[in-house]
Design an enzyme around this catalytic site. Structure first.
Site, PDB file in Angstrom:
ATOM      1  N   VAL A   1     -13.764  31.122  -3.317  1.00 16.55           N
ATOM      2  CA  VAL A   1     -12.415  31.376  -2.810  1.00 16.55           C
ATOM      3  C   VAL A   1     -12.468  31.797  -1.345  1.00 16.55           C
ATOM      4  O   VAL A   1     -11.684  31.328  -0.506  1.00 16.55           O
ATOM      5  CB  VAL A   1     -11.702  32.444  -3.663  1.00 16.55           C
ATOM      6  N   CYS A   2     -13.402  32.676  -1.025  1.00 13.44           N
ATOM      7  CA  CYS A   2     -13.534  33.165   0.351  1.00 13.44           C
ATOM      8  C   CYS A   2     -13.860  32.033   1.316  1.00 13.44           C
ATOM      9  O   CYS A   2     -13.387  32.023   2.457  1.00 13.44           O
ATOM     10  CB  CYS A   2     -14.624  34.227   0.427  1.00 13.44           C
ATOM     11  N   THR A   3     -14.671  31.098   0.875  1.00 14.88           N
ATOM     12  CA  THR A   3     -15.028  29.966   1.729  1.00 14.88           C
ATOM     13  C   THR A   3     -13.773  29.194   2.134  1.00 14.88           C
ATOM     14  O   THR A   3     -13.603  28.822   3.301  1.00 14.88           O
ATOM     15  CB  THR A   3     -16.021  29.044   0.996  1.00 14.88           C
TER      16      THR A   3
END
Length: 212
Positions: A45-47
């Site tokens: 998700v952070c990517t």
């Protein structure tokens, strides 16, 4: 630890980042800031979120906003991860990522919620104005990605409110009519809002967006 609230002064800090050591206030200068945390590097998700932030670089610049991210991982990890972000999201990371291994920034901004994780930050967003005042916060759980269109929308609304003394209605978008605050008397409206206004109720008056 006290929770940061709207109009509190955002804490200053010194930190290591992917763009070198910074003092937060010095780095901010006279800009707005979007400070946001992510649970860990090399996570899916952070990517996508950091890629989206990078792709919006021009949108942030035209609003005089500087984005800066944070996690408790190291600068070395951040830099290695930036390659994955570039490869998978199609854009280079063009903003600093804070390495907060000692959790000093995370704790100052209450980014670690023990019921969620005692070691990783939640997905916090802090919108900070040029006077270092905290103007808006979002907090998302680790599994839910943020909506950066909403972040841009609220920055537009905050800046419009500051510059023209208006309020924005539900689901307002740039270009929509805005609300004249109840503190503005009817006899003051023509001078303050020369585009005219509509009175729906004595307490609910709208006017075209002043800067359009």
């Amino acid at each position: 630890m006290a929770q940061l609230r709207i109009d509190d002064t955002a804490p200053n800090f010194d930190a290591q980042t992917t763009e070198g050591n910074i003092n937060f206030y010095d780095w901010q200068g006279d800009n707005w800031v979007v400070l946001f945390s992510h649970p860990a590097d090399f996570t899916p998700v952070c990517t996508t979120e950091l890629g989206r932030t990078a792709s919006l670089g021009d949108e942030f610049k035209k609003r005089h906003v500087k984005p800066i991210a944070l996690s408790v991982d190291s600068v070395e990890d951040h830099k290695a991860w930036a390659g994955d972000i570039s490869e998978t999201q199609g854009c280079e990371v063009n903003f600093p990522i804070i390495a907060d291994a000692d959790k000093k920034v995370s704790e100052a901004y209450d980014m670690i919620h023990p019921n969620a994780s005692t070691t990783h930050t939640v997905r916090s967003v802090f919108i900070i104005d040029p006077q270092h005042k905290l103007r808006l916060t979002f907090t998302y759980p680790a599994a839910v990605g943020r909506n950066f269109n909403e972040i841009l929308r609220v920055i537009d609304a905050l800046q419009l409110s500051d510059n023209y003394g208006i309020a924005t209605p539900v689901e307002w978008q740039d270009g929509d009519d805005v609300i004249i605050p109840p503190s503005v008397k009817n006899e003051e409206i023509a001078a303050k809002f020369p585009k005219g206004h509509k009175e729906i109720k004595p307490y609910l008056r709208t006017t075209p967006q002043p800067n359009k």
